[in-house]
Design a protein around this motif. Structure first.
Motif, short mmCIF file in Angstrom:
data_model
loop_
_atom_site.label_atom_id
_atom_site.label_comp_id
_atom_site.label_asym_id
_atom_site.label_seq_id
_atom_site.Cartn_x
_atom_site.Cartn_y
_atom_site.Cartn_z
N ALA A 31 0.82 -1.21 0.00
CA ALA A 31 0.00 0.00 0.00
C ALA A 31 0.86 1.26 0.00
O ALA A 31 0.60 2.21 -0.75
N VAL A 32 1.88 1.29 0.85
CA VAL A 32 2.75 2.47 0.91
C VAL A 32 3.45 2.67 -0.43
O VAL A 32 3.54 3.80 -0.95
N TYR A 33 3.94 1.59 -1.02
CA TYR A 33 4.65 1.68 -2.31
C TYR A 33 3.74 2.26 -3.39
O TYR A 33 4.12 3.16 -4.12
N SER B 92 2.21 12.18 -0.07
CA SER B 92 3.27 12.43 0.90
C SER B 92 3.20 11.39 2.01
O SER B 92 2.18 10.71 2.18
N HIS B 93 4.28 11.28 2.77
CA HIS B 93 4.27 10.32 3.88
C HIS B 93 3.25 10.73 4.94
O HIS B 93 2.67 9.86 5.61
N ILE C 172 -0.94 4.93 10.36
CA ILE C 172 0.40 4.60 10.86
C ILE C 172 1.16 5.91 11.03
O ILE C 172 0.66 6.98 10.67
N THR C 173 2.38 5.84 11.54
CA THR C 173 3.18 7.04 11.68
C THR C 173 3.92 7.35 10.38
O THR C 173 4.08 6.47 9.52
N HIS D 20 8.38 1.39 5.55
CA HIS D 20 7.70 0.46 4.64
C HIS D 20 8.12 0.74 3.19
O HIS D 20 8.34 -0.20 2.42
N LEU D 21 8.22 2.00 2.82
CA LEU D 21 8.61 2.34 1.46
C LEU D 21 10.03 1.90 1.18
O LEU D 21 10.33 1.35 0.10
N HIS D 22 10.91 2.11 2.13
CA HIS D 22 12.31 1.71 1.96
C HIS D 22 12.42 0.21 1.73
O HIS D 22 13.12 -0.25 0.81
N ARG D 23 11.71 -0.57 2.53
CA ARG D 23 11.75 -2.03 2.38
C ARG D 23 11.14 -2.46 1.05
O ARG D 23 11.66 -3.36 0.37
N ALA D 24 10.05 -1.82 0.67
CA ALA D 24 9.39 -2.18 -0.59
C ALA D 24 10.29 -1.89 -1.78
O ALA D 24 10.45 -2.72 -2.68
N ARG D 25 10.88 -0.71 -1.79
CA ARG D 25 11.78 -0.36 -2.89
C ARG D 25 12.96 -1.31 -2.97
O ARG D 25 13.36 -1.73 -4.05
#
Length: 346
Positions: A158-160, A169-170, A179-180, A187-192
């Protein structure tokens, strides 16, 4: 009856003007309510394509995306809309969370874990493909990335999508997902990281991509195995849904195996024509932004074969022939004017 009783029941002449005024007010109230409902429905419809594009990226299924957007419409009708300050943001949150519920469901986990799932292909021009102004937006709807997103958790997915495809924006994502902002960034960092680690190649010149695919088709149709192998990268892979008849996806992981399977698959036989329901014409097309060939019989797409190309060679091939995932693609195909087929008599 005495005079007193007569006076009691004698109410005088009927006041028709008051009755007409009351009826006019009631009619006006109903008309105003009808206009308000129509306005709110029109407001939702104006946002339907964006919501469907969001749901499709999150679910990888056009059919599920349509169902989710319809569920969101029911939520919209039931909501106290006077309290919704930004309808677009409210609807984005509803659709996203409905999609997360679907992704987390036991049924979805079983189907996707069973190894029989491929994203539903969409023909170029389908509004469900959504925004395509940037490379990130186009990439987020590719079959390659939709497949890779299966490795992400629902929240990472979802974040990605919200960040890469819809440029939220975050802070906005944090509110949508409850979420925070820090969690959204993580989450975005892990997804990327997970997607870029296995993603292959980048954007390809459309003319070059078509030329490679046409060479592949010519080699497959003529049975030139060596030429097929030469058109594939050394680490090429291919996957097929087995027309929905196999228990799991069929994977091929060497150029030689891919070439052998493709050559056998492209060899026309009376039995194949009977199963297909006729003789297909083979068209070039763009599917989810990638080059593809479509096998079409009587305006019905019976097979979609898509290609990922890198360095002038084919890095991956996907064959989708199960009827259900081709329903929407067929509907879109019937609404556009295709180029002449590459092969008209298979």
């Amino acid at each position: 009856m005495d005079s007193t009783e007569t006076e009691r029941f004698d109410t005088g002449p009927f006041d028709t003007s008051r009755f007409e005024a009351d009826r006019f007010e009631a009619d006006r109230f109903e008309a105003d309510r009808f206009e308000a409902d129509r306005f709110e429905a029109d407001r939702f419809e104006a946002d339907r394509n964006r919501l469907a594009a969001l749901a499709y990226r999150l679910l990888g299924s056009a059919a599920d995306a349509e169902d989710t957007v319809q569920d969101a419409f029911l939520h919209w009708q039931a909501a106290d809309r006077q309290r919704i300050k930004v309808p677009e943001a409210w609807l984005t949150r509803v659709v996203t969370n409905l999609c997360l519920d679907r992704l987390r469901s036991a049924r979805a986990r079983r189907e996707r874990a069973a190894g029989v799932w491929l994203p539903e292909p969409l023909l170029d021009g389908d509004p469900m493909l959504g925004p395509a102004d940037s490379f990130e937006q186009r990439e987020s709807v590719s079959l390659a990335v939709l497949t890779l997103m299966e490795r992400l958790s629902p929240l990472e997915r979802a974040v990605y999508v919200l960040r890469e495809a819809f440029s939220h924006s975050h802070a906005e994502i944090a509110e949508i997902l409850d979420i925070t902002e820090s969690a959204s960034q993580q989450h975005l960092h892990r997804a990327r990281r997970r997607i870029t680690a296995t993603r292959r190649g980048g954007e390809v010149d459309p003319a070059s991509a078509r030329r490679v695919v046409e060479e592949f088709l010519a080699a497959a149709a003529s049975g030139h195995t060596e030429r097929l192998v030469a058109l594939l990268t050394d680490d090429a892979t291919a996957v097929s849904d087995g027309a929905g008849q196999a228990e799991k996806l069929l994977w091929y992981d060497t150029p030689q195996r891919i070439a052998a399977v493709v050559r056998a698959g492209f060899k026309p036989t009376p039995a194949k024509r009977r199963v297909a329901g006729g003789t297909p014409a083979i068209h070039y097309a763009l599917v989810n932004g990638a080059p593809a060939i479509l096998f079409v019989i009587d305006d019905r797409v019976v097979l979609a074969m898509t290609f990922d190309i890198t360095g002038g060679k084919i890095a991956s091939v996907r064959g989708i022939a199960a009827p259900a995932p081709l329903v929407r693609l067929t509907e879109t195909w019937r609404q556009h004017d295709p180029d002449p087929p590459l092969i008209s008599q298979w």
